[in-house]
Structures are given as C-alpha cells and as structure tokens.
Design a protein around this motif. Sequence first.
Motif, short mmCIF file in Angstrom:
data_model
loop_
_atom_site.label_atom_id
_atom_site.label_comp_id
_atom_site.label_asym_id
_atom_site.label_seq_id
_atom_site.Cartn_x
_atom_site.Cartn_y
_atom_site.Cartn_z
N GLN A 47 3.68 7.84 0.06
CA GLN A 47 3.64 8.67 -1.15
C GLN A 47 2.24 9.21 -1.43
OE1 GLN A 47 5.35 6.74 -4.57
NE2 GLN A 47 5.03 8.51 -5.91
N TRP A 48 2.21 10.45 -1.91
CA TRP A 48 0.96 11.11 -2.27
C TRP A 48 0.90 11.37 -3.77
CZ3 TRP A 48 -2.89 12.21 1.26
CH2 TRP A 48 -2.53 12.11 2.61
N ALA A 49 -0.29 11.24 -4.34
CA ALA A 49 -0.57 11.70 -5.68
C ALA A 49 -1.56 12.86 -5.55
CB ALA A 49 -1.17 10.57 -6.52
N PHE A 50 -1.93 13.47 -6.67
CA PHE A 50 -2.82 14.63 -6.60
C PHE A 50 -3.88 14.56 -7.68
CE2 PHE A 50 1.06 15.74 -4.53
CZ PHE A 50 0.64 16.40 -3.40
N ASP A 51 -5.11 14.75 -7.24
CA ASP A 51 -6.24 14.83 -8.16
C ASP A 51 -6.17 16.19 -8.86
OD1 ASP A 51 -8.87 15.24 -9.24
OD2 ASP A 51 -9.63 13.72 -7.87
#
Length: 200
Positions: free
Chosen positions: A52-56
């Motif tokens: 899973q990826w999050a985003f700044d």
Amino acid sequence: MGLGTVSSSSTNETASGTIIGRVTVIDGRTVWFPRSAQKVRLTGIDTCELPQWAFDPRRYGKGSILKPVPCGPLAKAWLKRTVGGSPVTCTARAVDSDGAYVGICSARGHDLAVEMLRIGWARVNFASPPGYVTWQNHAMAARYGMWTTYVLDMDEWRARAVDRTLQRQPIADFNLLAERRREISPPFSDARNRPVQSDR
C-alpha cells in the motif's frame, strides 16, 4: 515458550496463553515466532498493507503529482526497529480469520501496538484497548507517520485493491484515493478532484 489454551475455531473466539521468544516481523502489525511456528497480530490496531502507498501532500516541483510514501514498508520497518533483537511476549486473546492469534505483545516492557500508534504508523480499530485512542490522537495532532500523508482506509484498500503484489505502483493507489469512499488521513488537497490516470 508455547501457547497456553487456545480455542480451535474461528475469528474472535477466546484464546488464552502466552508466547515468548524471538520474532520475525511480517508487517506493521504482525509477528512470527519461528520456534513455535505461531503468527500473532497486534490487537487493537491496523496498519498499511505492505504493497500500500500513501501520498505526501507536498508535490514534486510545480507538478500535480503527489509524492508517494511506502506506508506499508515504513510501518514494518518501525515495528522491526522497535522489537530490535529483544524477545517478544504476546498474550493471545483471540484467533483471527486466517488462523493468526490476536493479542497484546511487548518487547523490553513496551506495548508494541502503543509504539506503532505513538509514532503514527498505525491507527486504532474497533477492538482497541483503553488508552490506545489517546496515543493515536497525539500522533495525529503532531502529524507523525501516516498522519502527515494522504492515505486510504486500510479496510477499503483491502476490499478494492486488485494488485496486492509488492510490485504495485503508486499510481494504482492514487486512483483509489480519487475514487475513495473514505480516508483516514487529515484533510489535505482533495484527490477526488484530480483526474484518474491509467499508466500503471
């Protein structure tokens, strides 16, 4: 070093007993005791899955692309750092749907779930012990860990992510955010208003 009495059936049934020993960290909420071949999930918390990826919210230069953050690997890395080479003690309370024990685990006298919440790489779930929400609120207010990112709720990610391999590209999660039903992060720039991209 084994587990005490454990129920033999499915999710949320009562399990009791203690496991003590060295562990291998599987992800940000799961450890494996190799000597007894037992998997334990930390009770009361959830973390990003490994792909899973999050985003700044800060963008690359003047572009519209958000900076991807590998929240799953970062959660795993923090749990691994917290455990170090110390033995872990887990008190099992239930059995999960995949057969993993669910319990409170500690290393060097520190509750591992609290350490994950304190640094912002976990969120509480519905069954969290008293006091866990306080640690989450502290991390949210300080914008620690995933709370400084734009991240999809883990349950929704699990339900909607088709590709769950470690080769999953950030654009796939960017698209899920654009079509999200809910998110767990504080409100940053609204990803829903961004065009869906298909170049995976």
